[in-house]
Design a protein around this motif. Sequence first.
Motif, PDB file in Angstrom:
ATOM      1  N   TYR A 102       0.853  -1.194   0.000  1.00 21.03           N
ATOM      2  CA  TYR A 102       0.000   0.000   0.000  1.00 21.03           C
ATOM      3  C   TYR A 102       0.882   1.234   0.000  1.00 21.03           C
ATOM      4  O   TYR A 102       1.592   1.491   0.975  1.00 21.03           O
ATOM      5  CB  TYR A 102      -0.880   0.015   1.257  1.00 21.03           C
ATOM      6  CG  TYR A 102      -2.243  -0.627   1.131  1.00 21.03           C
ATOM      7  CD1 TYR A 102      -2.411  -1.867   0.530  1.00 21.03           C
ATOM      8  CD2 TYR A 102      -3.360   0.010   1.658  1.00 21.03           C
ATOM      9  CE1 TYR A 102      -3.665  -2.461   0.444  1.00 21.03           C
ATOM     10  CE2 TYR A 102      -4.626  -0.577   1.578  1.00 21.03           C
ATOM     11  CZ  TYR A 102      -4.767  -1.812   0.969  1.00 21.03           C
ATOM     12  OH  TYR A 102      -6.008  -2.394   0.888  1.00 21.03           O
ATOM     13  N   GLY A 103       0.839   2.026  -1.047  1.00 23.82           N
ATOM     14  CA  GLY A 103       1.541   3.293  -1.077  1.00 23.82           C
ATOM     15  C   GLY A 103       2.998   3.178  -1.499  1.00 23.82           C
ATOM     16  O   GLY A 103       3.570   2.081  -1.540  1.00 23.82           O
ATOM     17  N   PRO A 104       3.616   4.326  -1.825  1.00 26.33           N
ATOM     18  CA  PRO A 104       4.972   4.336  -2.392  1.00 26.33           C
ATOM     19  C   PRO A 104       6.028   3.637  -1.549  1.00 26.33           C
ATOM     20  O   PRO A 104       6.868   2.912  -2.078  1.00 26.33           O
ATOM     21  CB  PRO A 104       5.276   5.835  -2.527  1.00 26.33           C
ATOM     22  CG  PRO A 104       3.941   6.489  -2.633  1.00 26.33           C
ATOM     23  CD  PRO A 104       3.029   5.679  -1.758  1.00 26.33           C
ATOM     24  N   THR A 105       6.000   3.847  -0.233  1.00 28.29           N
ATOM     25  CA  THR A 105       7.036   3.237   0.613  1.00 28.29           C
ATOM     26  C   THR A 105       6.940   1.720   0.575  1.00 28.29           C
ATOM     27  O   THR A 105       7.951   1.026   0.376  1.00 28.29           O
ATOM     28  CB  THR A 105       6.912   3.742   2.061  1.00 28.29           C
ATOM     29  OG1 THR A 105       7.093   5.158   2.084  1.00 28.29           O
ATOM     30  CG2 THR A 105       7.968   3.086   2.943  1.00 28.29           C
ATOM     31  N   GLN A 106       5.741   1.194   0.751  1.00 27.96           N
ATOM     32  CA  GLN A 106       5.584  -0.255   0.733  1.00 27.96           C
ATOM     33  C   GLN A 106       5.870  -0.842  -0.647  1.00 27.96           C
ATOM     34  O   GLN A 106       6.413  -1.954  -0.749  1.00 27.96           O
ATOM     35  CB  GLN A 106       4.180  -0.647   1.186  1.00 27.96           C
ATOM     36  CG  GLN A 106       3.932  -0.465   2.665  1.00 27.96           C
ATOM     37  CD  GLN A 106       2.592  -1.045   3.096  1.00 27.96           C
ATOM     38  OE1 GLN A 106       1.940  -1.771   2.361  1.00 27.96           O
ATOM     39  NE2 GLN A 106       2.188  -0.713   4.305  1.00 27.96           N
ATOM     40  N   ILE A 107       5.520  -0.107  -1.692  1.00 28.70           N
ATOM     41  CA  ILE A 107       5.823  -0.591  -3.044  1.00 28.70           C
ATOM     42  C   ILE A 107       7.326  -0.749  -3.218  1.00 28.70           C
ATOM     43  O   ILE A 107       7.807  -1.764  -3.740  1.00 28.70           O
ATOM     44  CB  ILE A 107       5.244   0.370  -4.099  1.00 28.70           C
ATOM     45  CG1 ILE A 107       3.712   0.329  -4.075  1.00 28.70           C
ATOM     46  CG2 ILE A 107       5.743   0.005  -5.496  1.00 28.70           C
ATOM     47  CD1 ILE A 107       3.052   1.433  -4.877  1.00 28.70           C
ATOM     48  N   VAL A 151      10.300  -7.620   1.358  1.00 32.23           N
ATOM     49  CA  VAL A 151       9.353  -8.497   2.050  1.00 32.23           C
ATOM     50  C   VAL A 151       9.393  -9.890   1.429  1.00 32.23           C
ATOM     51  O   VAL A 151       9.420 -10.918   2.128  1.00 32.23           O
ATOM     52  CB  VAL A 151       7.924  -7.909   1.974  1.00 32.23           C
ATOM     53  CG1 VAL A 151       6.891  -8.922   2.448  1.00 32.23           C
ATOM     54  CG2 VAL A 151       7.831  -6.629   2.784  1.00 32.23           C
ATOM     55  N   VAL A 152       9.396  -9.919   0.094  1.00 33.52           N
ATOM     56  CA  VAL A 152       9.494 -11.201  -0.606  1.00 33.52           C
ATOM     57  C   VAL A 152      10.776 -11.919  -0.208  1.00 33.52           C
ATOM     58  O   VAL A 152      10.770 -13.120   0.097  1.00 33.52           O
ATOM     59  CB  VAL A 152       9.444 -10.987  -2.128  1.00 33.52           C
ATOM     60  CG1 VAL A 152       9.645 -12.316  -2.863  1.00 33.52           C
ATOM     61  CG2 VAL A 152       8.125 -10.341  -2.537  1.00 33.52           C
ATOM     62  N   SER A 165       6.031  -8.792 -11.440  1.00 31.36           N
ATOM     63  CA  SER A 165       7.480  -8.994 -11.381  1.00 31.36           C
ATOM     64  C   SER A 165       7.932  -9.280  -9.953  1.00 31.36           C
ATOM     65  O   SER A 165       8.788 -10.144  -9.715  1.00 31.36           O
ATOM     66  CB  SER A 165       8.201  -7.761 -11.930  1.00 31.36           C
ATOM     67  OG  SER A 165       9.605  -7.912 -11.858  1.00 31.36           O
ATOM     68  N   ASP A 166       7.347  -8.573  -8.984  1.00 32.48           N
ATOM     69  CA  ASP A 166       7.663  -8.840  -7.574  1.00 32.48           C
ATOM     70  C   ASP A 166       7.206 -10.245  -7.186  1.00 32.48           C
ATOM     71  O   ASP A 166       7.918 -10.967  -6.478  1.00 32.48           O
ATOM     72  CB  ASP A 166       7.000  -7.810  -6.667  1.00 32.48           C
ATOM     73  CG  ASP A 166       7.622  -6.433  -6.770  1.00 32.48           C
ATOM     74  OD1 ASP A 166       8.778  -6.331  -7.229  1.00 32.48           O
ATOM     75  OD2 ASP A 166       6.952  -5.446  -6.394  1.00 32.48           O
ATOM     76  N   TRP A 201       3.717 -10.637   8.748  1.00 29.48           N
ATOM     77  CA  TRP A 201       3.082 -11.664   7.936  1.00 29.48           C
ATOM     78  C   TRP A 201       2.810 -12.865   8.826  1.00 29.48           C
ATOM     79  O   TRP A 201       3.379 -12.980   9.921  1.00 29.48           O
ATOM     80  CB  TRP A 201       3.946 -12.039   6.731  1.00 29.48           C
ATOM     81  CG  TRP A 201       5.357 -12.482   7.021  1.00 29.48           C
ATOM     82  CD1 TRP A 201       6.448 -11.680   7.240  1.00 29.48           C
ATOM     83  CD2 TRP A 201       5.846 -13.829   7.102  1.00 29.48           C
ATOM     84  NE1 TRP A 201       7.572 -12.443   7.465  1.00 29.48           N
ATOM     85  CE2 TRP A 201       7.237 -13.761   7.369  1.00 29.48           C
ATOM     86  CE3 TRP A 201       5.250 -15.083   6.961  1.00 29.48           C
ATOM     87  CZ2 TRP A 201       8.040 -14.901   7.506  1.00 29.48           C
ATOM     88  CZ3 TRP A 201       6.039 -16.221   7.089  1.00 29.48           C
ATOM     89  CH2 TRP A 201       7.417 -16.125   7.361  1.00 29.48           C
ATOM     90  N   LEU A 202       1.906 -13.718   8.391  1.00 27.06           N
ATOM     91  CA  LEU A 202       1.563 -14.897   9.186  1.00 27.06           C
ATOM     92  C   LEU A 202       2.346 -16.115   8.720  1.00 27.06           C
ATOM     93  O   LEU A 202       2.362 -16.436   7.527  1.00 27.06           O
ATOM     94  CB  LEU A 202       0.067 -15.207   9.089  1.00 27.06           C
ATOM     95  CG  LEU A 202      -0.901 -14.347   9.892  1.00 27.06           C
ATOM     96  CD1 LEU A 202      -2.308 -14.921   9.781  1.00 27.06           C
ATOM     97  CD2 LEU A 202      -0.489 -14.249  11.355  1.00 27.06           C
TER      98      LEU A 202
END
Length: 317
Positions: A22-27, A33-34, A69-70, A292-293
Amino acid sequence: MAAVTAGNDKGFTFAVIGDVPYGPTQITEFPSVVDQINADPDVRLVDHLGDIKDGSSLCSDSYFARIRSDFDRFADPLVYTPGDNEWTDCHRANNGSYNPLERLTAIRRTFFPEPGRTLGQHKVAVKSQAAAGYAENVRYTRADVTFAAVHVVGSNNSLLPWTGNTSATPEQLAEVRGRTAAAVQHIRETFAQAKRDRDRAVVLLTQADMFDPSVSNPNPANLSGFTPIIQTIAEQATAFDGPVYLFNGDSHVYNADRPLANGSKWLSVYGVSAVPNLNRITVDGSTGVNSWLKVTINARGPQVLSWVKVPYASNGS
């Protein structure tokens, strides 16, 4: 719930995420994260519960391609079910004033190009409803548990009127009817397989939170798009001799409950009797997401699933 030990080699561990990025930072930080999930040696499959963007950004082809791609960075098989932010709500001006049905076609084209195969670097076969036009509805079994990703989205399962309308359009209603009928069939087939295979539990994966705890006095009219889904889950879970777990995103705050237990307000909303074996788990999401779970199918014991929240390594998430 308590984490299980990594040495339980007879179980099966998977990751569940949703409402991210969600949003530029998380993008920007989503690849990390992956990578964090990839680095966990226990995780053998990843489920993304939809909403790959926030609700006030463009639903563009270029953005879809970036997230695809992510997704391709995931080392393990990835099962993704679409959320409302990437197609249902794309009629909004700040989303680009798209026709949501055209965006749904784009989502299917981008994320489900190989029906019956997962995403991720190590794709695996899954059973899908591709022949009926719903390649995103998939089913698979791991460690004597049957899983089903079911395309059910927020915004009352896509019944909220599009911009410029006071009610759902005929084409909108037709899409909802078809997708809901497919979801009902998919859920029934999932439980039938679990019974046939004598599996220990059923896991359902949806984007929509059909039991949003922040709604203190739910109006059945505002949840009508979910009613056939919940009635089917209730019917099938009642007839199933084992626990049923429903993982969802949408409401953004981690929660674990039994939404159809005796005395629940949701029983009258959906017109069902108590379903004590239905467990619901909502994943963290949106701008407040911080974990994450990590979920494990336990090889033995009465608790088939156990899970733990794993903080994201990046502070920005």
